[in-house]
Each structure stands twice: as C-alpha cells, then as structure tokens.
Design a protein around this motif. Structure first.
Motif, PDB file in Angstrom:
ATOM      1  N   ARG A 192      13.348  12.115 -36.763  1.00 55.98           N
ATOM      2  CA  ARG A 192      14.202  11.791 -37.907  1.00 55.98           C
ATOM      3  C   ARG A 192      15.631  11.706 -37.408  1.00 55.98           C
ATOM      4  N   SER A 193      16.278  10.562 -37.668  1.00 64.87           N
ATOM      5  CA  SER A 193      17.687  10.459 -37.304  1.00 64.87           C
ATOM      6  C   SER A 193      18.520  11.335 -38.230  1.00 64.87           C
ATOM      7  N   SER A 194      19.737  11.611 -37.838  1.00 66.08           N
ATOM      8  CA  SER A 194      20.551  12.587 -38.564  1.00 66.08           C
ATOM      9  C   SER A 194      21.268  11.961 -39.758  1.00 66.08           C
ATOM     10  N   PRO A 195      21.193  12.592 -40.935  1.00 65.18           N
ATOM     11  CA  PRO A 195      21.997  12.133 -42.077  1.00 65.18           C
ATOM     12  C   PRO A 195      23.493  12.312 -41.851  1.00 65.18           C
ATOM     13  N   ALA A 196      23.858  13.064 -40.797  1.00 61.17           N
ATOM     14  CA  ALA A 196      25.277  13.290 -40.499  1.00 61.17           C
ATOM     15  C   ALA A 196      25.882  12.174 -39.649  1.00 61.17           C
ATOM     16  N   ASP A 197      25.081  11.195 -39.247  1.00 62.40           N
ATOM     17  CA  ASP A 197      25.578  10.108 -38.391  1.00 62.40           C
ATOM     18  C   ASP A 197      26.538   9.220 -39.186  1.00 62.40           C
ATOM     19  N   GLY A 236      14.462  15.543 -52.203  1.00 55.00           N
ATOM     20  CA  GLY A 236      14.822  15.197 -53.575  1.00 55.00           C
ATOM     21  C   GLY A 236      16.012  14.276 -53.675  1.00 55.00           C
ATOM     22  N   ALA A 237      16.450  13.700 -52.555  1.00 50.71           N
ATOM     23  CA  ALA A 237      17.634  12.834 -52.551  1.00 50.71           C
ATOM     24  C   ALA A 237      17.305  11.476 -53.162  1.00 50.71           C
ATOM     25  N   THR A 289      21.265  19.303 -41.710  1.00 49.18           N
ATOM     26  CA  THR A 289      20.293  20.141 -42.427  1.00 49.18           C
ATOM     27  C   THR A 289      20.046  19.669 -43.860  1.00 49.18           C
ATOM     28  N   LEU A 290      20.565  18.503 -44.234  1.00 47.23           N
ATOM     29  CA  LEU A 290      20.398  18.012 -45.601  1.00 47.23           C
ATOM     30  C   LEU A 290      18.914  17.841 -45.939  1.00 47.23           C
TER      31      LEU A 290
END
Length: 436
Positions: A153-158, A103-104, A98-99
């Motif tokens: 969108r691939s997951s930032p948690a990967d 704004g990253a 969910t990130l």
C-alpha cells in the motif's frame, strides 16, 4: 527415517526406511518479492468538476509475473493493482502513514494489470478522476499480495499523490484568460493553443481561438485574417480549454489570439497579437526521413492494442507503412517468422504526421514486440524498426481465473506443523517414543 534406528517396540510396525520427497508443497517456503511504486499527480490544484491526472511507475514484480496460474496448493498470481482516490478531506493534516482508509470517502477506483510498467491514470473517459466537492484528495495504490509477491500500500502521506479542490468563492472573481501555444512545429505537423480561464464565468460564455500567419521571422506581428478559427467552445467553469489542432505547409511565425465571449456576444477577455507564449514557430521539415513509434503498453487478453508511428522528413510519393507484432516466449527479443502474430495492412504515407495501425486483439497472453517497416514506391525497405525497441512492447495479461481450493497430498507422512497433522502416530495408535 531409518527403520534400524527406531526403538525395538515399534520397529516391527515399520515396513522400511522412509524419506520425504523434494518439492512437497507443505515443505516449501516462498520468499515474496517486495513492490515499489513512484507516482506524480500532474497538478496540485483542480477546480470543482475538473480532472486530475496521475502517472504511476510500478517495479518489483518477477519478470514472469502473471504466468503462474496456481498448482492446487500455491495460489495463482494476483491479476490487478488497485489505485483508489480518497477524499474529500477537510484538512491535509489527516493524510498520514497511519491513516485508516477503511471508512474514508472514495472518489474513484482504477485497476491496472499487476505488472511492472508505467501507468497513466485519468486520461480516458473510463478512468476519469473528476472531483465534485472541495477538499483534499490522495491516490493510494494497493496490491493484495499472493504467494509470490508481498502485499503493498502506498502512503496516504505522499504529497506527490495529492490534489486540492478549492471551495467556490462567495464573491465573483474577475475573469482572466492565460494562453500558451505550441512553441514550435514542423510544416505539416499539428500544433494548437491552450487557454487557462479563471474567475467567475457567466452562463453562456464561449471561447474562440484564432491563428494568423505564418509571418516571416523578425517582422512586426500582424493579425488581420486568420487562417484557422476554432469552433466556439462552451466555457461553463474555470479550467483549461484547447483550440483543437491545426497545421500549415508554410514556414514562419504563427500568432494566436484567444477571445472569450459572453452569451450576448460581448468580449469578456481577449489576447493580444504577438503576446508572449502565443506564437508558434513553424520550420521546414528536415530532409532526412525519420520515424518514432509508441505502442499500447499493456492490455488484458481480448483487449485492443495498436502501434503509432510519427513520420518526419521528406517522404517519397507512393511510400507505404506496415506494422508487425511478434509474440516472445523467452526474455530475449528475437522477432522471428515463427513468432509473427500480426501484420497490418499497408498504410499510404502521404507526408509527415502520425500513422496508427489497426487495433488487434491478441489470442495469447505474453509479451509482444512491434516493428514498423517503411516501403518506398518500388517496394524497397526505406526504414525498419528494431525488435525490442523502447516504447514498442505490449504486455498482454490473461483474464484472471478463480483461485482453486487447495488440496493436500495424500501421502503417508507429513512433517512440519499445522492443523493438518494426522492425530495418530505411525502405525495408527502406536505410543510416542523419544526415539521416533
């Protein structure tokens, strides 16, 4: 709509029965294809100023994706996937599904064609992934979606898509060098040594690789006079450094020694003759002549593509190598004379090694199959590759064109819902009736 079934008070306003047409855009629905990506960063820890490398495998696009240019109502196929490296983040706990990435911080953005395939990221100067600050980084692949394929969108948690840059230590660390040579090679083939330098590197340090031998097997290692010595490589920070390639025509065991020098020539670290991982066993070339090939995977129309063949075995004197590329219109690999799009010059093959065709810029988008042909001194065909062989396909995608503004059809009747509906009933101003 049947005129005879309509109420009598509106029937006179209807000229005849009416039916919709097949394929009316506003009456057509698209069940969009779902994308899937699998990927893997080559390493997890990257030093400040070093490089990260990634391999992304994309599946889910239709086989003919990229060929549809739009029809005025349905939009054209989207041209690109975007691979964005976000970071640095101070804590990897924030890297969740969910990130909010709006704004990253962004380190690098790389694009690849919106096609199925395997894409290697970070391996060229044009797509370098070089972090400059400590922290956690993650690569996220996105696709905007269009009328045929779903957004993705691939997951930032990967965790397989992360790497970490440790902070610079406040106290000097001892300098160490760990080396790993190519374990085996054939006579005439290139091989090399690679060293991982760690610790606090003083200014002006250089690294030199030396190769000794080849020595007969099962003998005591001897490192007296090197047959190969690399140029001094400046070592500005901890990282991986390569010796550059060398080769030998004699079979036997090659021993490598790496030496790290200070600015004044003092030896900061040095390997030992016969150290584990620092030998290359060189064996004679097999008598059977074999070829393996790999072509450029994908380019945009106008970009250069080529094929590379690796030759092993005994090569007759006077042998030549020719590359051909065939453009395919269908899904079946045929490689006929009518499909021939490129023929290379005849390359002289003087022995085992790598041989690369000229760069070619194909004139049309599509799928191209490469075939390599080896001719003997008398012109006979010693070897010819297979049409559609693995690693011998180049996908050429068209340069994306602007999406045209949709124009609605100007026919009499529309069905469905939306703001485009005519504000008046049939006949212009006729009151609505339950029979209509």
């Amino acid at each position: 709509m049947h005129r005879a079934t309509q109420p009598a008070d509106v029937r006179d306003y209807l000229a005849a029965d009416w039916s919709d047409q097949y394929g009316v855009p506003v009456e057509t629905s698209s069940v969009r294809w779902p994308l899937t990506t699998t990927s893997l960063m080559r390493e997890y820890n990257v030093h400040d100023g070093g490089r990260a490398f990634d391999t992304v495998t994309v599946t889910g696009f239709p086989a003919n994706y990229g060929d549809f240019a739009g029809d005025g109502y349905w939009q054209a196929d989207a041209p690109e996937l975007t691979h964005t490296v976000y970071g640095p983040f101070t804590d990897d706990a924030v890297l969740t599904d969910t990130l909010d990435l709006s704004g990253a911080p962004v380190l690098a953005t790389i694009t690849t064609p919106a096609r199925n395939g395997v894409y290697r990221l970070g391996y060229t100067d044009a797509d370098r992934i070089t972090p400059t600050e400590p922290g956690y980084y993650v690569l996220v692949t996105t696709f905007p979606g269009d009328d045929r394929v779903q957004p993705y969108r691939s997951s930032p948690a990967d965790v397989l898509e992360r790497f970490f840059v440790p902070p610079t230590p406040e106290t000097p660390l001892p300098v160490t060098v760990i080396a790993q040579a190519t374990p085996a090679a054939l006579t005439g083939q290139p091989f090399a040594d690679t060293a991982l330098v760690q610790g606090t590197i003083p200014g002006g340090a250089t690294l030199v690789f030396r190769a000794y031998g080849p020595e007969p097997a099962d003998t005591t290692p001897v490192c007296e006079t090197p047959f190969y010595e690399s140029d001094p490589t400046p070592v500005t920070q901890a990282g991986v450094y390569s010796s550059g390639q060398t080769r030998t025509g004699q079979a036997g065991t090659v021993y490598w020694i790496e030496t790290l020098y200070g600015e004044d020539g003092t030896v900061l670290a040095q390997g030992a003759c016969g150290a584990p991982g620092e030998t290359t066993v060189v064996t004679e070339q097999p008598t059977a002549l074999t070829l393996t090939t790999v072509a450029t995977t994908a380019v945009t129309l106008g970009g250069p593509a080529h094929d590379t063949a690796t030759v092993t075995g005994t090569v007759p004197e006077g042998t030549t190598l020719e590359f051909e590329a065939y453009r395919q219109d269908g899904d079946t690999a045929t490689c006929t004379a009518d499909e021939l799009a490129f023929t290379s010059d005849a390359h002289s093959v003087t022995g085992p090694g790598e041989y690369t065709s000229e760069d070619v810029e194909f004139e049309k988008a599509g799928t191209y199959y490469w075939i390599e042909t080896l001719h003997g001194p008398d012109g006979t065909v010693i070897h010819r590759g297979l049409c559609g062989a693995p690693n011998e396909t180049t996908a050429v995608t068209a340069v994306p064109a602007p999406t045209p503004t949709p124009e609605l059809p100007s026919t009499l009747a529309f069905t469905g819902t939306g703001d485009w509906l005519l504000p008046f009933g049939i006949g212009g101003g006729i009151p609505s009736s339950p029979g209509c």
